[in-house]
Motif scaffolding. Structure first.
Motif, PDB file in Angstrom:
ATOM      1  N   GLN A  62       4.897  67.167 -15.420  1.00 14.94           N
ATOM      2  CA  GLN A  62       4.789  68.584 -15.748  1.00 14.94           C
ATOM      3  C   GLN A  62       3.654  69.225 -14.966  1.00 14.94           C
ATOM      4  O   GLN A  62       3.765  70.372 -14.503  1.00 14.94           O
ATOM      5  CB  GLN A  62       4.548  68.762 -17.242  1.00 14.94           C
ATOM      6  N   GLN A  63       2.566  68.485 -14.786  1.00 15.37           N
ATOM      7  CA  GLN A  63       1.446  69.004 -14.009  1.00 15.37           C
ATOM      8  C   GLN A  63       1.861  69.243 -12.565  1.00 15.37           C
ATOM      9  O   GLN A  63       1.502  70.261 -11.955  1.00 15.37           O
ATOM     10  CB  GLN A  63       0.273  68.035 -14.058  1.00 15.37           C
TER      11      GLN A  63
ATOM     12  N   ASN B  44      16.106  73.634  -4.085  1.00 15.62           N
ATOM     13  CA  ASN B  44      15.222  73.677  -5.239  1.00 15.62           C
ATOM     14  C   ASN B  44      13.859  73.117  -4.834  1.00 15.62           C
ATOM     15  O   ASN B  44      13.771  71.987  -4.349  1.00 15.62           O
ATOM     16  CB  ASN B  44      15.820  72.833  -6.374  1.00 15.62           C
ATOM     17  N   PRO B  45      12.781  73.890  -4.984  1.00 13.23           N
ATOM     18  CA  PRO B  45      11.476  73.426  -4.526  1.00 13.23           C
ATOM     19  C   PRO B  45      11.034  72.107  -5.164  1.00 13.23           C
ATOM     20  O   PRO B  45      10.321  71.325  -4.528  1.00 13.23           O
ATOM     21  CB  PRO B  45      10.529  74.563  -4.923  1.00 13.23           C
TER      22      PRO B  45
ATOM     23  N   THR C 210      -0.348  71.102  -2.086  1.00 14.04           N
ATOM     24  CA  THR C 210      -0.616  72.469  -2.549  1.00 14.04           C
ATOM     25  C   THR C 210      -2.067  72.905  -2.343  1.00 14.04           C
ATOM     26  O   THR C 210      -2.381  74.079  -2.521  1.00 14.04           O
ATOM     27  CB  THR C 210      -0.267  72.612  -4.041  1.00 14.04           C
ATOM     28  N   SER C 211      -2.937  71.978  -1.973  1.00 20.84           N
ATOM     29  CA  SER C 211      -4.330  72.359  -1.723  1.00 20.84           C
ATOM     30  C   SER C 211      -4.610  72.429  -0.229  1.00 20.84           C
ATOM     31  O   SER C 211      -4.590  73.504   0.371  1.00 20.84           O
ATOM     32  CB  SER C 211      -5.292  71.389  -2.418  1.00 20.84           C
TER      33      SER C 211
ATOM     34  N   ARG D 121       4.966  75.480  -8.884  1.00 23.71           N
ATOM     35  CA  ARG D 121       5.362  76.830  -9.288  1.00 23.71           C
ATOM     36  C   ARG D 121       4.252  77.833  -9.013  1.00 23.71           C
ATOM     37  O   ARG D 121       4.518  78.983  -8.633  1.00 23.71           O
ATOM     38  CB  ARG D 121       5.747  76.849 -10.763  1.00 23.71           C
ATOM     39  N   ALA D 122       3.012  77.406  -9.185  1.00 19.48           N
ATOM     40  CA  ALA D 122       1.889  78.300  -8.926  1.00 19.48           C
ATOM     41  C   ALA D 122       1.681  78.514  -7.430  1.00 19.48           C
ATOM     42  O   ALA D 122       1.240  79.595  -7.014  1.00 19.48           O
ATOM     43  CB  ALA D 122       0.612  77.728  -9.549  1.00 19.48           C
TER      44      ALA D 122
END
Length: 199
Positions: free
Chosen positions: A179-180, A73-74, A100-101, A186-187
């Motif tokens: 959540q952020q 699970n990521p 992620t950046s 997910r993005a």
């Protein structure tokens, strides 16, 4: 990747998916024999792998091999990545932003999308059932006796850890910041969620 030429079988080790435990279990079937017992010894897995430890199959291009790998699970995997690559004073959300950046400070082999590797493998197991995955590999390797107990290999080096057990990974995604963090992940790699059954 761990290769077994006689059975044309290969285990592709995606980082932070329980592959260290699988490596330790499969080690007895390799030419090197039993895995080292010191979890803190860096590089203990290297002798068992062809190429770099976390090379994907596209790098090695084995021919006529049955390839197996484990996915995770990521969201859970990212908590594990943070436990290893998080910096002193860095919050989990800050780590996810960095991951992620720019990805700076996290080797590329730890950032390769899981789905891109899994789609090149014949057997895809899940971190949530490592024992079942090991049994499948054991059978594919022609073993008729039950596999050995799955050893627990835990690798952490985040300076924020004080030796206490890790909280449940779900707790890292609670509240607005959690959540952020989940939305960012997910993005960044939607296929790792949808394509691997973690939507």
């Amino acid at each position: 990747m761990i290769r077994f030429p006689e059975t044309r079988f290969g285990f592709v080790h995606i980082a932070k998916t329980g592959g260290s435990s699988i490596t330790a279990a499969l080690a007895v079937l390799t030419e090197h024999g039993q895995a080292g017992q010191d979890d803190n010894e860096r590089g203990w897995q290297v002798p068992f792998h062809t190429g770099a430890q976390h090379d994907p199959p596209t790098f090695l291009r084995p021919r006529d091999y049955t390839l197996a790998t484990v996915v995770r699970n990521p969201l859970s995997r990212t908590v594990s990545l943070w436990s290893y690559f998080g910096r002193a004073g860095e919050t989990f959300l800050e780590f996810v932003h960095r991951l992620t950046s720019t990805g700076k400070g996290v080797p590329p082999s730890f950032r390769w999308p899981q789905h891109a590797i899994a789609k090149r493998c014949d057997i895809v197991g899940h971190f949530e059932d490592l024992e079942g995955f090991l049994a499948t590999c054991w059978e594919a390797l022609g073993q008729t006796t039950p596999p050995p107990p799955l050893p627990h290999r835990l690798n952490r080096r985040n300076p924020e850890y004080d030796g206490t057990p890790t909280p449940p990974w779900e707790s890292f995604y609670e509240g607005a910041e959690g959540q952020q963090a989940a939305d960012l992940l997910r993005a960044a790699t939607p296929e790792d969620f949808e394509g691997l059954g973690y939507a």
